[in-house]
Scaffold this motif. Structure first.
Motif, PDB file in Angstrom:
ATOM      1  N   TYR A   1       6.489   0.004  -8.046  1.00  0.00           N
ATOM      2  CA  TYR A   1       7.339   1.103  -8.539  1.00  0.00           C
ATOM      3  C   TYR A   1       6.486   2.270  -9.022  1.00  0.00           C
ATOM      4  O   TYR A   1       6.791   3.429  -8.764  1.00  0.00           O
ATOM      5  N   LEU A   2       5.402   1.951  -9.725  1.00  0.00           N
ATOM      6  CA  LEU A   2       4.514   2.988 -10.219  1.00  0.00           C
ATOM      7  C   LEU A   2       3.897   3.768  -9.065  1.00  0.00           C
ATOM      8  O   LEU A   2       3.858   4.999  -9.070  1.00  0.00           O
ATOM      9  N   ALA A   3       3.426   3.062  -8.059  1.00  0.00           N
ATOM     10  CA  ALA A   3       2.828   3.722  -6.899  1.00  0.00           C
ATOM     11  C   ALA A   3       3.852   4.586  -6.174  1.00  0.00           C
ATOM     12  O   ALA A   3       3.563   5.712  -5.764  1.00  0.00           O
ATOM     13  N   GLU A   4       5.065   4.077  -6.046  1.00  0.00           N
ATOM     14  CA  GLU A   4       6.127   4.850  -5.392  1.00  0.00           C
ATOM     15  C   GLU A   4       6.457   6.098  -6.210  1.00  0.00           C
ATOM     16  O   GLU A   4       6.626   7.184  -5.673  1.00  0.00           O
ATOM     17  N   TYR A   5       6.530   5.947  -7.527  1.00  0.00           N
ATOM     18  CA  TYR A   5       6.811   7.073  -8.413  1.00  0.00           C
ATOM     19  C   TYR A   5       5.712   8.132  -8.303  1.00  0.00           C
ATOM     20  O   TYR A   5       5.989   9.321  -8.212  1.00  0.00           O
ATOM     21  N   MET A   6       4.458   7.694  -8.323  1.00  0.00           N
ATOM     22  CA  MET A   6       3.343   8.629  -8.226  1.00  0.00           C
ATOM     23  C   MET A   6       3.383   9.397  -6.908  1.00  0.00           C
ATOM     24  O   MET A   6       3.188  10.610  -6.878  1.00  0.00           O
ATOM     25  N   ALA A   7       3.654   8.709  -5.830  1.00  0.00           N
ATOM     26  CA  ALA A   7       3.731   9.374  -4.527  1.00  0.00           C
ATOM     27  C   ALA A   7       4.851  10.393  -4.510  1.00  0.00           C
ATOM     28  O   ALA A   7       4.685  11.517  -4.011  1.00  0.00           O
ATOM     29  N   GLN A   8       5.992  10.037  -5.061  1.00  0.00           N
ATOM     30  CA  GLN A   8       7.133  10.959  -5.110  1.00  0.00           C
ATOM     31  C   GLN A   8       6.833  12.154  -6.014  1.00  0.00           C
ATOM     32  O   GLN A   8       7.169  13.289  -5.676  1.00  0.00           O
TER      33      GLN A   8
ATOM     34  N   SER B   1       0.839  -1.190   0.000  1.00  0.00           N
ATOM     35  CA  SER B   1       0.000   0.000   0.000  1.00  0.00           C
ATOM     36  C   SER B   1       0.872   1.236   0.000  1.00  0.00           C
ATOM     37  O   SER B   1       1.822   1.331   0.763  1.00  0.00           O
ATOM     38  N   TYR B   2       0.553   2.136  -0.878  1.00  0.00           N
ATOM     39  CA  TYR B   2       1.259   3.408  -0.944  1.00  0.00           C
ATOM     40  C   TYR B   2       0.236   4.510  -0.826  1.00  0.00           C
ATOM     41  O   TYR B   2      -0.830   4.439  -1.411  1.00  0.00           O
ATOM     42  N   GLU B   3       0.582   5.531  -0.102  1.00  0.00           N
ATOM     43  CA  GLU B   3      -0.338   6.628   0.086  1.00  0.00           C
ATOM     44  C   GLU B   3       0.425   7.935  -0.042  1.00  0.00           C
ATOM     45  O   GLU B   3       1.555   8.043   0.389  1.00  0.00           O
ATOM     46  N   SER B   4      -0.197   8.934  -0.654  1.00  0.00           N
ATOM     47  CA  SER B   4       0.471  10.217  -0.815  1.00  0.00           C
ATOM     48  C   SER B   4      -0.362  11.319  -0.182  1.00  0.00           C
ATOM     49  O   SER B   4      -0.959  12.123  -0.858  1.00  0.00           O
TER      50      SER B   4
ATOM     51  N   ILE C   1       3.928  13.481  -6.721  1.00  0.00           N
ATOM     52  CA  ILE C   1       2.973  14.361  -6.045  1.00  0.00           C
ATOM     53  C   ILE C   1       3.674  15.166  -4.963  1.00  0.00           C
ATOM     54  O   ILE C   1       3.460  16.367  -4.832  1.00  0.00           O
ATOM     55  N   LYS C   2       4.545  14.520  -4.216  1.00  0.00           N
ATOM     56  CA  LYS C   2       5.298  15.222  -3.169  1.00  0.00           C
ATOM     57  C   LYS C   2       6.136  16.345  -3.778  1.00  0.00           C
ATOM     58  O   LYS C   2       6.140  17.470  -3.287  1.00  0.00           O
ATOM     59  N   GLU C   3       6.846  16.049  -4.864  1.00  0.00           N
ATOM     60  CA  GLU C   3       7.687  17.050  -5.526  1.00  0.00           C
ATOM     61  C   GLU C   3       6.843  18.171  -6.118  1.00  0.00           C
ATOM     62  O   GLU C   3       7.214  19.335  -6.052  1.00  0.00           O
ATOM     63  N   SER C   4       5.701  17.830  -6.713  1.00  0.00           N
ATOM     64  CA  SER C   4       4.826  18.842  -7.293  1.00  0.00           C
ATOM     65  C   SER C   4       4.316  19.797  -6.233  1.00  0.00           C
ATOM     66  O   SER C   4       4.299  21.011  -6.434  1.00  0.00           O
ATOM     67  N   LYS C   5       3.893  19.247  -5.101  1.00  0.00           N
ATOM     68  CA  LYS C   5       3.409  20.103  -4.016  1.00  0.00           C
ATOM     69  C   LYS C   5       4.508  21.045  -3.561  1.00  0.00           C
ATOM     70  O   LYS C   5       4.281  22.229  -3.331  1.00  0.00           O
ATOM     71  N   SER C   6       5.715  20.546  -3.465  1.00  0.00           N
ATOM     72  CA  SER C   6       6.845  21.365  -3.045  1.00  0.00           C
ATOM     73  C   SER C   6       7.130  22.462  -4.063  1.00  0.00           C
ATOM     74  O   SER C   6       7.334  23.620  -3.714  1.00  0.00           O
ATOM     75  N   THR C   7       7.137  22.099  -5.339  1.00  0.00           N
ATOM     76  CA  THR C   7       7.421  23.056  -6.403  1.00  0.00           C
ATOM     77  C   THR C   7       6.342  24.136  -6.465  1.00  0.00           C
ATOM     78  O   THR C   7       6.654  25.318  -6.566  1.00  0.00           O
ATOM     79  N   PHE C   8       5.075  23.732  -6.400  1.00  0.00           N
ATOM     80  CA  PHE C   8       3.996  24.705  -6.457  1.00  0.00           C
ATOM     81  C   PHE C   8       4.059  25.659  -5.267  1.00  0.00           C
ATOM     82  O   PHE C   8       3.827  26.850  -5.408  1.00  0.00           O
ATOM     83  N   SER C   9       4.377  25.138  -4.103  1.00  0.00           N
ATOM     84  CA  SER C   9       4.493  25.991  -2.920  1.00  0.00           C
ATOM     85  C   SER C   9       5.621  26.993  -3.097  1.00  0.00           C
ATOM     86  O   SER C   9       5.484  28.166  -2.768  1.00  0.00           O
ATOM     87  N   THR C  10       6.739  26.546  -3.624  1.00  0.00           N
ATOM     88  CA  THR C  10       7.874  27.441  -3.858  1.00  0.00           C
ATOM     89  C   THR C  10       7.503  28.516  -4.859  1.00  0.00           C
ATOM     90  O   THR C  10       7.796  29.687  -4.658  1.00  0.00           O
ATOM     91  N   GLN C  11       6.839  28.129  -5.942  1.00  0.00           N
ATOM     92  CA  GLN C  11       6.441  29.108  -6.954  1.00  0.00           C
ATOM     93  C   GLN C  11       5.469  30.122  -6.363  1.00  0.00           C
ATOM     94  O   GLN C  11       5.578  31.313  -6.630  1.00  0.00           O
ATOM     95  N   ALA C  12       4.530  29.666  -5.573  1.00  0.00           N
ATOM     96  CA  ALA C  12       3.551  30.575  -4.983  1.00  0.00           C
ATOM     97  C   ALA C  12       4.213  31.558  -4.032  1.00  0.00           C
ATOM     98  O   ALA C  12       3.764  32.692  -3.898  1.00  0.00           O
ATOM     99  N   ASN C  13       5.290  31.142  -3.392  1.00  0.00           N
ATOM    100  CA  ASN C  13       5.962  32.005  -2.437  1.00  0.00           C
ATOM    101  C   ASN C  13       7.007  32.907  -3.073  1.00  0.00           C
ATOM    102  O   ASN C  13       7.619  33.711  -2.388  1.00  0.00           O
ATOM    103  N   THR C  14       7.229  32.785  -4.383  1.00  0.00           N
ATOM    104  CA  THR C  14       8.281  33.589  -5.005  1.00  0.00           C
ATOM    105  C   THR C  14       7.819  35.005  -5.301  1.00  0.00           C
ATOM    106  O   THR C  14       8.641  35.881  -5.502  1.00  0.00           O
ATOM    107  N   PHE C  15       6.537  35.253  -5.345  1.00  0.00           N
ATOM    108  CA  PHE C  15       6.040  36.585  -5.649  1.00  0.00           C
ATOM    109  C   PHE C  15       5.232  37.108  -4.474  1.00  0.00           C
ATOM    110  O   PHE C  15       4.301  36.472  -4.016  1.00  0.00           O
TER     111      PHE C  15
END
Length: 168
Positions: free
Chosen positions: A38-45, A6-9, A47-61
């Motif tokens: 592997y697919l589930a692990e990739y998807m979780a990773q 089971s993988y959860e994100s 999503i984690k990276e996307s959330k981090s990137t979006f947060s960084t972009q939102a905080n840049t301005f």
């Protein structure tokens, strides 16, 4: 023996594979089970990276990046908000059009082609804003863009260029 993978994100996507019987004889995962894990692990990773990137972009301005250091917008009274968008206010036509034009002019320097590309980008961005808005923008937007374009056009003329495309 039951195997549960089971993988959860964090509530966005959950992948679960259960009730896969592994006999004492094999004790091996199938190719499909490995691929799915592997697919589930990739998807979780991802999503984690996307959330981090979006947060960084939102905080840049922030509004401070364009020079606004006043009261947070959400805390303004109606009169304070009106003063900010008044002709001489920080978000009024004169100051906003100057910020837009100065951004393009300063970014282009004395390079005429960059200045013309910046002007084109202003128009493209404005058209995209209209689409996002879903209807005609408030009149202040059109007046602000007109003033910004006038300033950029004046700089293009100073450099010997033209805003008319005569190559056609």
């Amino acid at each position: 023996m039951n195997l549960e993978i089971s993988y959860e994100s964090k509530g966005l996507i959950t992948y679960s594979q259960s009730n896969q019987e592994i006999t004492g004889k094999d004790k091996k995962l199938t190719g499909k089970q490995i691929t799915n894990s592997y697919l589930a692990e990739y998807m979780a990773q991802a999503i984690k990276e996307s959330k981090s990137t979006f947060s960084t972009q939102a905080n840049t301005f922030t509004l401070a990046d364009i020079g606004y250091t006043g009261k947070p917008i959400g805390e303004l009274t109606q009169d304070e908000a009106k003063a900010l968008v008044a002709e001489d206010g920080f978000f009024g036509i004169a100051q906003t059009s100057a910020r837009i034009a100065d951004f393009v002019i300063n970014g282009a320097g004395d390079d005429l082609s960059k200045l013309q590309a910046g002007r084109s980008g202003m128009l493209q961005g404005f058209a995209e804003a209209e689409k996002l808005w879903g209807e005609k923008l408030p009149e202040i937007s059109y007046t602000t863009m007109q003033k910004a374009l006038e300033k950029v056009d004046a700089r293009i003329a100073e450099l010997g260029g033209s805003v008319l495309d005569t190559s056609v």
